[in-house]
Scaffold this motif. Structure first.
Motif, PDB file in Angstrom:
ATOM      1  N   ARG A   1     -17.117  -9.736  -0.581  1.00  0.00           N
ATOM      2  CA  ARG A   1     -16.247  -9.564   0.341  1.00  0.00           C
ATOM      3  C   ARG A   1     -15.196  -8.628   0.932  1.00  0.00           C
ATOM      4  O   ARG A   1     -14.614  -8.229  -0.336  1.00  0.00           O
ATOM      5  CB  ARG A   1     -15.442 -11.389   0.719  1.00  0.00           C
ATOM      6  N   ASP A   2     -14.163  -8.651   1.989  1.00  0.00           N
ATOM      7  CA  ASP A   2     -13.717  -7.930   1.982  1.00  0.00           C
ATOM      8  C   ASP A   2     -13.948  -5.971   1.202  1.00  0.00           C
ATOM      9  O   ASP A   2     -13.180  -5.142   1.065  1.00  0.00           O
ATOM     10  CB  ASP A   2     -11.994  -8.231   0.790  1.00  0.00           C
TER      11      ASP A   2
ATOM     12  N   LEU B   1     -11.782  -3.597   2.223  1.00  0.00           N
ATOM     13  CA  LEU B   1      -9.822  -2.999   1.792  1.00  0.00           C
ATOM     14  C   LEU B   1     -10.054  -2.826   0.470  1.00  0.00           C
ATOM     15  O   LEU B   1      -9.400  -1.927   0.539  1.00  0.00           O
ATOM     16  CB  LEU B   1      -9.229  -4.803   1.498  1.00  0.00           C
ATOM     17  N   LEU B   2     -11.014  -2.698   0.254  1.00  0.00           N
ATOM     18  CA  LEU B   2     -11.973  -2.258  -1.311  1.00  0.00           C
ATOM     19  C   LEU B   2     -11.915  -0.611  -1.157  1.00  0.00           C
ATOM     20  O   LEU B   2     -11.179   0.318  -1.505  1.00  0.00           O
ATOM     21  CB  LEU B   2     -12.365  -2.710  -1.832  1.00  0.00           C
TER      22      LEU B   2
ATOM     23  N   LEU C   1     -11.118   0.914   1.456  1.00  0.00           N
ATOM     24  CA  LEU C   1     -10.292   1.415   1.842  1.00  0.00           C
ATOM     25  C   LEU C   1      -8.410   1.841   0.436  1.00  0.00           C
ATOM     26  O   LEU C   1      -8.380   2.847   0.623  1.00  0.00           O
ATOM     27  CB  LEU C   1      -8.998   0.189   2.232  1.00  0.00           C
ATOM     28  N   THR C   2      -8.823   0.547  -0.545  1.00  0.00           N
ATOM     29  CA  THR C   2      -8.399   1.058  -1.538  1.00  0.00           C
ATOM     30  C   THR C   2      -8.218   2.445  -2.565  1.00  0.00           C
ATOM     31  O   THR C   2      -7.806   3.776  -2.712  1.00  0.00           O
ATOM     32  CB  THR C   2      -8.467  -0.025  -2.784  1.00  0.00           C
ATOM     33  N   GLN C   3      -9.554   2.868  -2.323  1.00  0.00           N
ATOM     34  CA  GLN C   3     -10.728   3.797  -3.082  1.00  0.00           C
ATOM     35  C   GLN C   3     -10.538   5.208  -2.690  1.00  0.00           C
ATOM     36  O   GLN C   3     -10.017   5.831  -2.827  1.00  0.00           O
ATOM     37  CB  GLN C   3     -12.356   3.274  -3.175  1.00  0.00           C
ATOM     38  N   GLU C   4      -9.976   4.976  -1.277  1.00  0.00           N
ATOM     39  CA  GLU C   4     -10.092   6.052   0.096  1.00  0.00           C
ATOM     40  C   GLU C   4      -8.107   6.369  -0.328  1.00  0.00           C
ATOM     41  O   GLU C   4      -8.624   7.705  -0.469  1.00  0.00           O
ATOM     42  CB  GLU C   4     -10.050   5.518   1.517  1.00  0.00           C
TER      43      GLU C   4
ATOM     44  N   ALA D   1      -2.844   3.207  -2.265  1.00  0.00           N
ATOM     45  CA  ALA D   1      -3.394   2.609  -2.583  1.00  0.00           C
ATOM     46  C   ALA D   1      -3.646   1.061  -3.100  1.00  0.00           C
ATOM     47  O   ALA D   1      -4.114   0.033  -3.437  1.00  0.00           O
ATOM     48  CB  ALA D   1      -4.559   3.944  -3.509  1.00  0.00           C
TER      49      ALA D   1
ATOM     50  N   VAL E   1      -2.578  -1.979  -0.867  1.00  0.00           N
ATOM     51  CA  VAL E   1      -4.044  -2.155   0.463  1.00  0.00           C
ATOM     52  C   VAL E   1      -4.174  -3.381  -1.670  1.00  0.00           C
ATOM     53  O   VAL E   1      -4.999  -4.270  -1.255  1.00  0.00           O
ATOM     54  CB  VAL E   1      -4.468  -1.485  -0.061  1.00  0.00           C
ATOM     55  N   ALA E   2      -4.372  -2.298  -2.429  1.00  0.00           N
ATOM     56  CA  ALA E   2      -5.303  -3.496  -4.168  1.00  0.00           C
ATOM     57  C   ALA E   2      -4.738  -4.528  -3.733  1.00  0.00           C
ATOM     58  O   ALA E   2      -4.691  -5.739  -4.133  1.00  0.00           O
ATOM     59  CB  ALA E   2      -5.180  -2.560  -4.749  1.00  0.00           C
TER      60      ALA E   2
ATOM     61  N   HIS F   1      -4.757  -7.002  -1.144  1.00  0.00           N
ATOM     62  CA  HIS F   1      -6.472  -7.904  -1.842  1.00  0.00           C
ATOM     63  C   HIS F   1      -7.124  -8.714  -3.144  1.00  0.00           C
ATOM     64  O   HIS F   1      -7.147  -9.671  -2.153  1.00  0.00           O
ATOM     65  CB  HIS F   1      -7.346  -6.370  -1.784  1.00  0.00           C
TER      66      HIS F   1
ATOM     67  N   LYS G   1      -5.785 -12.014  -1.289  1.00  0.00           N
ATOM     68  CA  LYS G   1      -5.981 -12.913  -0.338  1.00  0.00           C
ATOM     69  C   LYS G   1      -6.871 -13.292  -0.836  1.00  0.00           C
ATOM     70  O   LYS G   1      -6.987 -14.861  -0.890  1.00  0.00           O
ATOM     71  CB  LYS G   1      -7.204 -11.750   0.127  1.00  0.00           C
TER      72      LYS G   1
ATOM     73  N   ARG H   1      -7.500 -17.355  -1.074  1.00  0.00           N
ATOM     74  CA  ARG H   1      -8.900 -17.987  -0.593  1.00  0.00           C
ATOM     75  C   ARG H   1      -9.644 -19.441  -2.288  1.00  0.00           C
ATOM     76  O   ARG H   1      -9.262 -20.415  -1.769  1.00  0.00           O
ATOM     77  CB  ARG H   1      -9.748 -17.088  -1.207  1.00  0.00           C
TER      78      ARG H   1
ATOM     79  N   TYR I   1      -1.325  14.587  -4.524  1.00  0.00           N
ATOM     80  CA  TYR I   1      -1.760  13.872  -3.594  1.00  0.00           C
ATOM     81  C   TYR I   1      -0.794  13.047  -2.921  1.00  0.00           C
ATOM     82  O   TYR I   1      -0.253  11.981  -3.974  1.00  0.00           O
ATOM     83  CB  TYR I   1      -2.277  13.347  -4.787  1.00  0.00           C
TER      84      TYR I   1
ATOM     85  N   ARG J   1     -10.090  16.370  -1.167  1.00  0.00           N
ATOM     86  CA  ARG J   1     -10.873  16.111  -0.535  1.00  0.00           C
ATOM     87  C   ARG J   1     -10.560  17.057   0.948  1.00  0.00           C
ATOM     88  O   ARG J   1     -10.862  17.044   2.356  1.00  0.00           O
ATOM     89  CB  ARG J   1     -10.019  14.270   0.007  1.00  0.00           C
TER      90      ARG J   1
END
Lengths: 453, 536
Positions: free
Chosen positions: A274-275, A278-279, A281-284, B237, B240-241, B244, B247, B251, B351, B388
């Motif tokens: 799931r998600d 998001l993973l 996006l993180t890697q990106e 990053a 966001v991680a 995540h 989340k 849950r 970067y 990139r």
């Protein structure tokens, strides 16, 4: 819960039938503890609180009834029995307990004796979100003479070729010599992605695997895979580089392929979590890459990854041959801190017990005996003037006076007659050696065991 | 206390609110006066509203002086303060501000701490309930003093006081309470930076944890590992991680009986945050994200069902990421592309996901430019930026930072990313950025910093020593032709390896900051911060 531990203790010990025809392999004494104690102790030390043990009915009976087999573990053991004659492989056994598996699994074999830092293996599994993470060790030559072995040891039997990348962590190639016809064949796709590969042959597979839950579900759908080591691991390693796992259009194809029941695709949809976005996006946004020199993203965009941790130093043995069994007995005392001589053993004053010998509980060692570099099992009686050197004596053995035992393995409940001279022999369970016998380099087993054909 | 009665009230109040609105720091007398005024107001209200429970009120006022002024109390005070006027029950909220304890605390030992806590909680509940139906007018007026009065009890964070054994001991105790292992420092630290932590990557925190981690949620353990090994690196990053992982935590969360989700979940998150801090010090963006989540969680009404609350939180997180990171990046690209003209030679350093994004977007919009990527050891992140950009088809040049003054005459603009923007306009970014800005200034090349608003931080720093991050010193070792010269650096007693991660650039070297709110000069950062605080 993060990981569930599964201990495979249903193996028959097919490579040391002399030892295991009476005692099932998980209960063979090593350093006076049953073999299964070692992986259980490893799991307990690391912090597991419950283990699923897959074993046979015989072993389960012996664990619950036999007082000699004391497991001494504080963890909760969930014993799952399978039929002995069902000839189940390790993967079949995993399929059998698929209902119990709720998270990722750590599969351990009952014959593993090691002091490895498990967190290294599990960290690879966690950090790279790997599908498979395993432990291997540099193989040590066995120096002890193996009783009953005639002729030189066959070298080069069934080597494993293991290919790792430059960091030594990513598993790129795994094949057994038996599966290769003429030479080692490596696909160009692997070479293109990992131009530098180190191929190692002198490694011992510890049979300790961290597997994702989706692999267990995949096994449930694919009944053709029966052994983890022999079939599942090479399959996963190959699948890392197969085209279907890398294409992003896999999800669309699954709807078309559902009717075809394509096993490749099934594994992939199960791996995605799931998600995912998001993973992604993180890697990106992250500036990390596991390789450099080409234009591809981290992990070359592959979603299936296999990792291996290769131990340089430390103990790691798989007790599946007689030589390994003897070697393990030598080193087992280093793994636990119990006193060498059990407090309940009756050891008379005038006997000589070397520093690296282990005397089990309720033993009776009489005068003028000399015990060097040996393991004496539980409830064994050793009479006067006996010399035991470099040997393994299991439980309940009686050794009459004046015997000389060197480099041998005496199985449980055997009786060695007085004055016998045993050199480099393997005496089977409940055998009697007549007095004044002289045996060198023989395997003495009962006639009932010889009827294996 | 009752002496400063009516005559003081209106005139000075105006003075004080005026000075607050101008953003000046309140002086001590003004603060005291404010406190007295509030108390007086409350007393008057009490006398008017409730004649009945006057004994309880008398009980409460001395008793409330019992809890010593702690930082916890100041946090409770903001929630208690917003509705002093409308609270029907007397709220002696100014009590925590008493630096001089009143004479009566000692003679009320009867009320136990638990009862006090329950009382305080009941008071806060009523405050919160009363706050909703529209005490907004008094709320706004008292909100401004809140944000100004908060900094009164400020403490140095623990991660910049490592050479103080008392602080280290306190940290160890806190971690022990939360059942998180303490990560030990590694190697000799250069004396100027001995107040910061220095960890080794070869000693991960997970070797001290049990393997099926029960205390810490598995996704947080995974995240911590990824932070410490550098698999997730870069401000965006990491945030966001983090979200995540949160989340997944939300849950898997179930409210224990007799607990409220809004309070218990925040308490559950605290050890996770300490754990992540041990793995790698939190970045400013992560700190802001955590503050946002904590606020959202505590704002969940208590009658909300668990499932509903969880879905609400998950959508909040998604929205935060979407707004503050993804859409902000789009907005910043839009502004930045205006600044890129054809024929430009753009210099980037290391970067930065945002700057990369901008350049790729500009290339899509068919601007003709070329890029010079400047890189520095030991991280060599510029290689990834280079990869990139070249993958998109942009023509690039790659140099190390030592060649900076050689290459600068060719450059027309410098685009820099930021890790955080501090409240005095300083830019905190990867070490080497201030060098680039300095040299660019001497060559009169415009320097543009791109930063999303969620990275704006209320800290103030004027040098890179006070608060920084020390990375693993073994990273500085390099093996050439099989020989590693620094292999035994620990044996040389006079040698110290320093691997700094961040540095601060003064606003004089930065010409423009491009944010999702627009293009602002560096000195307007405090304005943005204040506007943001008012919004929230």
């Amino acid at each position: 819960m993060e990981l569930q531990a599964v201990l495979m203790a249903a193996g028959g010990g097919s490579r040391m039938m002399d030892l295991t025809y009476n005692t099932p392999k998980p209960l063979l004494p090593v350093g006076n503890k049953p073999l299964i104690w070692y992986p259980l102790n490893l799991l307990e030390r690391v912090g597991f609180e419950e283990v699923i043990v897959i074993t046979t009915k015989e072993v389960q009976k012996m664990i619950s009834t036999d007082p000699k087999v004391k497991l001494d573990v504080k963890m909760k053991l969930d014993l799952v029995c399978i039929q002995e004659d069902a000839d189940m492989g390790t993967a079949d056994a995993l399929r059998h307990i698929q209902q119990k598996v709720k998270t990722d699994v750590l599969v351990v074999s009952c014959d593993l004796i090691t002091d490895a830092a498990l967190h290294e293996v599990v960290d690879l599994f966690r950090a790279h979100n790997a599908t498979l993470s395993m432990l291997m060790s540099k193989a040590h030559e066995f120096t002890e003479t193996v009783p009953g072995q005639k002729g030189k040891k066959k070298t080069g039997e069934q080597r494993d070729f293991v290919g790792v990348d430059g960091t030594g962590k990513r598993l790129l190639f795994m094949a057994n010599e038996a599966d290769l016809d003429e030479g080692v064949v490596i696909r160009k796709s692997i070479m293109r992605k990992h131009p530098r590969m180190h191929i190692k042959t002198g490694l011992v597979d510890a049979h300790l695997y961290c597997l994702k839950k989706s692999v267990v579900d995949f096994l449930a759908d694919n009944k053709s895979i029966s052994s983890i080591r022999g079939e599942l691991v090479p399959y996963l390693v190959r699948k890392q580089f197969s085209k279907s796992t890398n294409s992003p259009k896999v999800i669309d194809e699954t709807h078309q392929n559902l009717k075809k029941n394509d096993s490749n695709v099934n594994l992939e949809i199960q791996i995605s979590s799931r998600d995912e976005e998001l993973l992604h996006l993180t890697q990106e946004r992250s500036c990390w890459n596991d390789h450099r020199g080409d234009m591809s993203d981290a992990y070359h965009g592959g979603r299936l990854r296999c990792y291996v941790h290769i131990m340089d130093e430390g103990i790691c043995y798989r007790v599946n041959t007689l030589a390994a069994y003897i070697e393990a007995n030598r080193l087992a005392p280093k793994l636990f801190d119990e006193p060498a001589v059990h407090p309940s053993a009756v050891v008379s004053e005038r006997c000589l017990i070397g520093a690296d010998s282990i005397i089990g509980a309720s033993c009776q060692i009489s005068d003028k005996t000399s015990i060097k570099r040996s393991t004496i099992g539980v409830s064994t009686t050793v009479r006067e003037k006996v010399k035991v050197t470099n040997s393994i004596i299991m439980h309940g053995v009686t050794i009459e006076e004046g015997c000389n035992i060197q480099g041998s393995v005496i199985c449980s409940n055997a009786v060695i007659g007085r004055g016998a001279d045993i050199k480099y022999c393997l005496v089977g369970s409940a055998q009697r050696i007549e007095p004044d016998a002289e045996r060198t380099n023989e395997v003495i087993v009962g006639t009932d065991q010889l009827m294996e054909i | 206390m009752a002496d400063c009665g009516e005559p003081d009230g209106p005139g000075n109040k105006d003075d004080i609110t005026r000075s607050k609105n101008e953003g000046k720091e309140l002086t001590k007398e003004e603060k005291q006066r404010l406190r007295k005024q509030k108390k007086h107001q409350k007393k008057q209200k009490e006398r008017k509203n409730e004649k009945g429970p006057s004994e309880t009120e008398k009980d409460k006022t001395p008793v409330s002086l019992l809890p010593p002024p702690q930082p916890v109390a100041t946090q409770k005070a903001p929630s208690a303060l917003p509705a002093p006027a409308s609270a029907p029950i007397p709220v002696p909220a100014s009590a925590p501000f008493h630096s001089s304890p009143a004479p009566s605390p000692a003679d009320k030992p009867a009320k136990s701490k638990a009862e006090l806590k329950a009382e305080r909680r009941a008071r806060q509940e009523t405050d919160r309930a009363a706050k909703q139906p529209g005490s907004s007018s008094s709320g706004i007026k008292t909100k401004v003093p809140l944000s100004e009065l908060n900094p009164v009890v400020k403490r140095l964070p623990e991660h910049v006081q490592v050479d103080d054994p008392a602080v280290v001991k306190r940290l160890a105790k806190k971690l022990e309470r939360q059942q998180i292992p303490l990560r030990s420092d590694y190697g000799y630290k250069v004396s100027l930076f001995s107040h910061l932590h220095q960890y080794s990557r070869k000693a991960p925190l997970t070797q001290l944890l049990s393997i099926p981690s029960t205390v810490i949620h598995p996704s947080i353990v995974r995240l911590g590992l990824q932070y410490s090994q550098g698999i997730v690196a870069g401000s965006n990053a990491r945030s966001v991680a983090l979200l995540h992982a949160f989340k997944q935590v939300i849950r898997d969360y179930t409210t224990p009986p007799n607990e409220e989700l809004s309070r218990d979940l925040v308490n559950k998150l605290k050890p996770y945050i300490s754990f992540l801090n041990q793995c790698r010090p939190l970045s400013a963006s992560m700190g802001n994200a955590i503050k946002y989540i904590k606020k959202e969680i505590s704002n969940i009404p208590s009658q909300c069902k668990e499932e509903e609350a969880k879905t609400k939180l998950l959508t909040c997180i998604d929205r935060y990421i979407e707004e503050k990171i993804v859409l902000a990046a789009k907005a910043i690209s839009k502004y930045a592309i205006e600044k890129i003209s054809d024929g430009d030679v753009i210099l980037v350093y290391g970067y930065s996901s945002l700057v990369n994004n901008i350049l790729c977007e500009a290339f899509e919009k068919s601007r003709k430019f070329r890029v010079i990527v400047v890189d520095s050891r030991p991280r060599l992140e510029g290689r990834e930026a280079l990869r990139r950009l070249v993958q998109r088809g942009i023509s690039c040049t790659y140099v190390l930072i030592s060649a900076l003054s050689y290459i600068l005459p060719e450059v027309s603009k410098v685009f820099l990313g930021a890790h955080a923007l501090l409240a005095n306009g300083y830019v905190m970014s990867r070490v080497g950025t201030s060098q680039i800005a300095l040299v660019a200034r001497t060559y009169n090349v415009p320097v543009l910093v791109c930063c999303e608003t969620y990275k704006f931080c209320e800290r103030v720093q004027t040098d890179s020593f006070v608060s920084n991050e020390l990375d693993d010193p073994d990273d500085l070792m390099v093996t050439r032709k099989g020989k590693t010269q620094l292999e035994n650096w620990q044996d040389v007693s006079s040698l110290g390896l320093l691997n700094l991660v961040y540095d601060v650039t003064p606003p004089d070297f930065v010409d423009l900051v491009i944010t999702d709110l627009g293009m602002i000069p560096c000195t307007s950062v405090p304005v943005v911060l204040r506007v943001k605080n008012l919004d929230q």
